[in-house]
Scaffold this motif. Structure first.
Motif, PDB file in Angstrom:
ATOM      1  N   ASN A   4      37.667  75.002  67.344  1.00  0.00           N
ATOM      2  CA  ASN A   4      37.087  74.692  66.038  1.00  0.00           C
ATOM      3  C   ASN A   4      37.115  73.187  65.763  1.00  0.00           C
ATOM      4  O   ASN A   4      38.123  72.527  65.962  1.00  0.00           O
ATOM      5  CB  ASN A   4      37.851  75.435  64.935  1.00  0.00           C
ATOM      6  N   SER A   5      35.989  72.656  65.357  1.00  0.00           N
ATOM      7  CA  SER A   5      35.879  71.299  64.825  1.00  0.00           C
ATOM      8  C   SER A   5      34.655  71.318  63.923  1.00  0.00           C
ATOM      9  O   SER A   5      34.294  72.396  63.410  1.00  0.00           O
ATOM     10  CB  SER A   5      35.744  70.275  65.960  1.00  0.00           C
ATOM     11  N   GLY A   6      34.036  70.186  63.718  1.00  0.00           N
ATOM     12  CA  GLY A   6      32.843  70.200  62.874  1.00  0.00           C
ATOM     13  C   GLY A   6      32.289  68.807  62.692  1.00  0.00           C
ATOM     14  O   GLY A   6      33.022  67.820  62.809  1.00  0.00           O
ATOM     15  N   GLU A  66      28.693  70.514  56.581  1.00  0.00           N
ATOM     16  CA  GLU A  66      29.178  70.762  57.946  1.00  0.00           C
ATOM     17  C   GLU A  66      28.173  71.489  58.826  1.00  0.00           C
ATOM     18  O   GLU A  66      27.519  72.437  58.400  1.00  0.00           O
ATOM     19  CB  GLU A  66      30.478  71.600  57.923  1.00  0.00           C
ATOM     20  N   GLN A 124      28.968  73.458  62.103  1.00  0.00           N
ATOM     21  CA  GLN A 124      30.200  73.939  62.733  1.00  0.00           C
ATOM     22  C   GLN A 124      30.223  73.650  64.231  1.00  0.00           C
ATOM     23  O   GLN A 124      29.202  73.799  64.918  1.00  0.00           O
ATOM     24  CB  GLN A 124      30.338  75.454  62.486  1.00  0.00           C
ATOM     25  N   VAL A 125      31.367  73.235  64.698  1.00  0.00           N
ATOM     26  CA  VAL A 125      31.650  73.161  66.133  1.00  0.00           C
ATOM     27  C   VAL A 125      32.692  74.245  66.417  1.00  0.00           C
ATOM     28  O   VAL A 125      33.720  74.317  65.736  1.00  0.00           O
ATOM     29  CB  VAL A 125      32.188  71.768  66.525  1.00  0.00           C
ATOM     30  N   GLN A 174      35.797  66.807  62.323  1.00  0.00           N
ATOM     31  CA  GLN A 174      36.936  67.590  61.844  1.00  0.00           C
ATOM     32  C   GLN A 174      38.035  67.749  62.895  1.00  0.00           C
ATOM     33  O   GLN A 174      37.747  68.005  64.070  1.00  0.00           O
ATOM     34  CB  GLN A 174      36.430  68.976  61.432  1.00  0.00           C
TER      35      GLN A 174
END
Ligand code: MG
Length: 259
Positions: free
Chosen positions: A133-135, A143, A145-146, A243
């Motif tokens: 998870n990141s972003g 955002e 999303q990653v 993120q």
């Protein structure tokens, strides 16, 4: 949930046959409803179909001559951390999230074309929102999303390339964990009237690994968790934020062109 013995044996048979649990759908149904009729992070919202984008690029994409380079693989000087300098680890031409917090650009941008390359950890750990998870946040608020969404089920509005909590991507174009992926983002900033109301919402087109996953999609407001998005008037420019969600996601070759 109480599982009936018959269900247990069916599940056990399925595990024996497939070697894994059937795809569960994490998410919520106790959250407010979006205008689409789905709850925020709705566990019942259909998942976009998977499209194989082809092999990962052998090297970073070329940088256009008029692009502002935000990360060239060597220095995070264009970024700041939560307190002072951006402290993500840099090695071998990439920056890796290391639990020192989000980083954001020192320069602010309005309407723009943004290129980002990212890779989720090759060693798969966790599931749903806990895996890679990141972003990428435009204006520090909106955002994309990653996430490692390669054979990792989560709620549809939280998977890779989703406008988090609002809109799933048109398709799931995720590569395998550890492989480099690209986002090419065309972002149009929201416009506000003097009274603070929205004249035109933020709007985004996103190309994930060469595949269109959002086509002029409006944001309903800043990204929110378990809550409805709500616009608050802000200026014509804002930072780009990446993120730190606690997973060691890698980034390289980040550049932007102002529009
Ligand atoms: Mg995220």
């Amino acid at each position: 949930m109480r599982i009936a013995p018959a269900m247990l044996s069916a599940t056990a048979t399925l595990i024996a046959v497939t070697g894994s649990l059937p795809a569960q759908s994490p998410g919520y149904t106790d959250t407010p409803k979006l205008p689409s009729g789905w709850h925020v992070h709705d566990s019942g919202r259909p998942h976009p179909r998977v499209v194989d984008p082809g092999p990962a690029p052998a090297k970073p994409a070329p940088v256009p001559a008029d692009a502002i380079v935000l990360f060239d693989g060597k220095s995070l000087n264009a970024w700041r951390g939560r307190k002072g300098d951006a402290k993500w680890s840099i090695r071998d031409g990439y920056a890796e999230v290391n639990r020192t917090g989000d980083i954001q650009t020192k320069q602010e941008f309005g309407d723009c074309q943004l290129h980002v390359e990212w890779a989720t950890p090759a060693e798969v750990k966790g599931d749903s929102q806990g895996r890679g998870n990141s972003g990428v946040f435009l204006f520090g608020r909106y955002e994309i999303q990653v996430l490692d969404s390669y054979e990792n089920v989560t709620y549809a509005d939280g998977q890779a390339a989703a406008l988090y909590g609002q809109q799933p991507p048109l398709v799931n174009a995720c590569r395998k964990p550890g492989e480099w992926q690209t986002y090419d983002i065309l972002f149009r900033a929201p416009r506000f009237l003097d009274d603070g109301s929205v004249k035109s919402p933020a709007r985004v087109t996103v190309i994930h690994n060469g595949i269109v996953v959002h086509d002029c999609q409006d944001y309903l407001g800043p990204s929110a968790h378990r809550n409805l998005p709500k616009y608050r008037k802000h200026g014509p420019k804002g930072p780009i934020r990446l993120q730190d969600h606690g997973n060691p996601v890698r980034f390289r070759n980040i550049w932007v062109r102002e529009l």
